[in-house]
Design an enzyme around this catalytic site. Structure first.
Site, PDB file in Angstrom:
ATOM      1  N   SER A 179      -7.421  11.184   2.725  1.00  0.00           N
ATOM      2  CA  SER A 179      -6.989  11.192   1.335  1.00  0.00           C
ATOM      3  C   SER A 179      -8.049  11.701   0.367  1.00  0.00           C
ATOM      4  O   SER A 179      -7.710  12.118  -0.732  1.00  0.00           O
ATOM      5  CB  SER A 179      -6.490   9.811   0.915  1.00  0.00           C
ATOM      6  OG  SER A 179      -7.391   8.814   1.268  1.00  0.00           O
ATOM      7  N   HIS A 207      -0.401  11.760   3.031  1.00  0.00           N
ATOM      8  CA  HIS A 207      -0.634  13.073   2.406  1.00  0.00           C
ATOM      9  C   HIS A 207      -0.199  14.223   3.305  1.00  0.00           C
ATOM     10  O   HIS A 207      -0.508  15.376   3.021  1.00  0.00           O
ATOM     11  CB  HIS A 207      -2.119  13.240   2.063  1.00  0.00           C
ATOM     12  CG  HIS A 207      -2.613  12.249   1.069  1.00  0.00           C
ATOM     13  ND1 HIS A 207      -2.429  12.393  -0.284  1.00  0.00           N
ATOM     14  CD2 HIS A 207      -3.254  11.068   1.234  1.00  0.00           C
ATOM     15  CE1 HIS A 207      -2.954  11.353  -0.906  1.00  0.00           C
ATOM     16  NE2 HIS A 207      -3.463  10.537  -0.009  1.00  0.00           N
ATOM     17  N   LYS A 238       4.248   9.954  -2.602  1.00  0.00           N
ATOM     18  CA  LYS A 238       3.441  11.161  -2.809  1.00  0.00           C
ATOM     19  C   LYS A 238       4.364  12.372  -2.872  1.00  0.00           C
ATOM     20  O   LYS A 238       5.069  12.530  -3.858  1.00  0.00           O
ATOM     21  CB  LYS A 238       2.312  11.193  -1.795  1.00  0.00           C
ATOM     22  CG  LYS A 238       1.301  10.111  -2.218  1.00  0.00           C
ATOM     23  CD  LYS A 238       0.207   9.751  -1.305  1.00  0.00           C
ATOM     24  CE  LYS A 238      -0.606   8.635  -1.957  1.00  0.00           C
ATOM     25  NZ  LYS A 238      -1.400   7.865  -1.005  1.00  0.00           N
TER      26      LYS A 238
END
Ligand SMILES: *Cc1c(COP(=O)(O)O)cnc(C)c1O
Length: 394
Positions: A179, A207, A238
């Site tokens: 991250s 991610h 996200k």
């Protein structure tokens, strides 16, 4: 006697070390162009990589679900908090990730905090990458297993450590895309070790989902290793542009977690509208593959224009770390960029190690090439300007 003395002293210390955190208040929806400090800015820091937090068709669908199902879920998943929207999302997720089954948690943080203690217990070993996300670190602590931290993405070190504990049951856990540094796990190496030594393999795709792999399906697709990881967890907050965490795997895994994961059992479930937004986003990724492709093109383009401006970066993911070093300098560079309309925050201790502060740019599928080129020039200029002003000081 001042009961708050210790805490006040600590806060003051944070201020002196330029580590004091302040909240930035955004005055618009999360999108490529935001309102901040009463002006328009180019958002280069959001996790909304596909710009789905404010997408017309997702909002339209979510509005319908809002009208029909209301605002709250009214209970935990095992009592009254499971609606058809929750089930539909889980089915969509399982299909998207090519797994038998999926389970939604309230956040990615809660997913790791639920899964790890449910699967691992005293006498087990959890092998954890040194750069894993805080929610993994906390999940490891909450389980009573022994945590063995291995060097970042170093499969030789991991194997050495597994051999030191040979015969003990356990699990290997790693971020799929790290991250802060934006690099990708060595999935082939990790899965091979897990299979060789009879350990569970678990990847956190926070991610990775919507970002890597030809169709944005994450790490397994990136490495052409579909179905090889035992446990895929991630977040809907996200690239998916909604909220919630998830796990995908076998039905045995999800049935077990429904019965054993405390963060799943003892927390009110997310609202139907949140579930609906996530489901529609996953469908859009499949219906409109150009979004993931545009994001991937933007990643290549931004790294190229930064390099042309003399900044040494390289990333295959939407996270582009730009190393600065000193906390104070990173803060100043970020502030210069903010003044010019580029929202790029400095990341510093305790999120990264002391003295390794950086700018962390995050890209979106909707950024234009011109915007990214302008940002790259501004970043190079701001870093140069800061170095010069330091020279003048000396
Ligand atoms: C953001 C993140 C999480 C937490 O997910 P939330 O849904 O925001 O709680 C977990 N793991 C990683 C690697 C993350 O980056």
């Amino acid at each position: 006697m001042n009961k708050w003395k210790r805490i006040e002293v600590e806060l003051q210390g944070l201020q002196e070390q330029h580590l004091y955190r302040e909240i930035r208040v955004i005055e618009s929806s999360q999108r490529a162009h935001i309102r901040y400090r009463n002006r328009d800015m180019l958002m280069l820091a959001s996790n909304s990589y596909l710009d789905f937090c404010d997408e017309e068709r997702i909002k339209e669908y979510a509005s319908q679900v809002l009208a029909e199902y209301g605002t709250g879920s009214g209970g935990s998943r095992l009592t009254t908090g499971t609606t058809v929207c929750h089930i539909q999302l889980e089915e969509t997720l399982a299909r998207f990730k090519g797994r038998e089954s999926a389970l939604v948690f309230n956040t990615g943080f809660a997913a790791n905090g639920g899964i790890l203690p449910a699967l691992c217990r005293a006498g087990d070993i959890i092998y954890s990458d040194e750069l894993n996300h805080a929610s993994i670190i906390d999940g490891c602590r909450q389980s009573r297993a022994e945590t063995v931290v291995y060097r970042h993405n170093d499969m030789k070190d991991l194997e050495r450590k597994i051999r030191e504990h040979s015969g003990q049951p356990g699990l290997i856990i790693s971020d799929g895309v790290f991250s802060m540094d934006g690099d990708i796990v060595d999935l082939p190496g990790l899965v091979e070790l897990a299979d060789t030594y009879g350990l569970l393999s678990m990847i956190d795709e926070a991610h990775a989902t919507g970002v890597i792999g030809a169709a944005g399906r994450g790490c397994e697709e990136h490495f052409h290793m579909e179905g090889r990881t035992d446990i895929l967890m991630g977040t809907l907050s996200k690239a998916i542009g909604s909220e919630g965490g998830y796990v995908c795997g076998s039905r045995t895994l999800t049935e077990y977690l429904k019965n054993r994961a405390r963060s799943y059992i003892f927390s009110t479930s997310l609202s139907p509208v949140t579930m609906a937004a996530a489901k529609r986003a996953l469908e859009l990724i499949e219906e409109e593959p150009w979004r993931v492709r545009r994001l991937q093109e933007n990643i290549r383009w931004f790294c190229r224009v930064l390099q042309e401006n003399g900044i040494d970066v390289c990333s295959e993911t939407a996270i582009i770390p730009i190393r600065i070093g000193e906390e104070e300098k990173a803060m100043q560079v970020s502030e210069v960029l903010m003044e010019q309309g580029f929202f790029i925050p400095a990341i510093r201790y305790p999120t990264v190690k002391k003295g390794e502060a950086m700018l962390r740019a995050a890209l979106m599928a909707t950024h234009t090439k011109e915007e990214l080129a302008a940002a790259a020039e501004a970043i190079a200029a701001a870093i140069g300007q800061e170095s010069n002003s330091e020279l003048r000081k000396e």
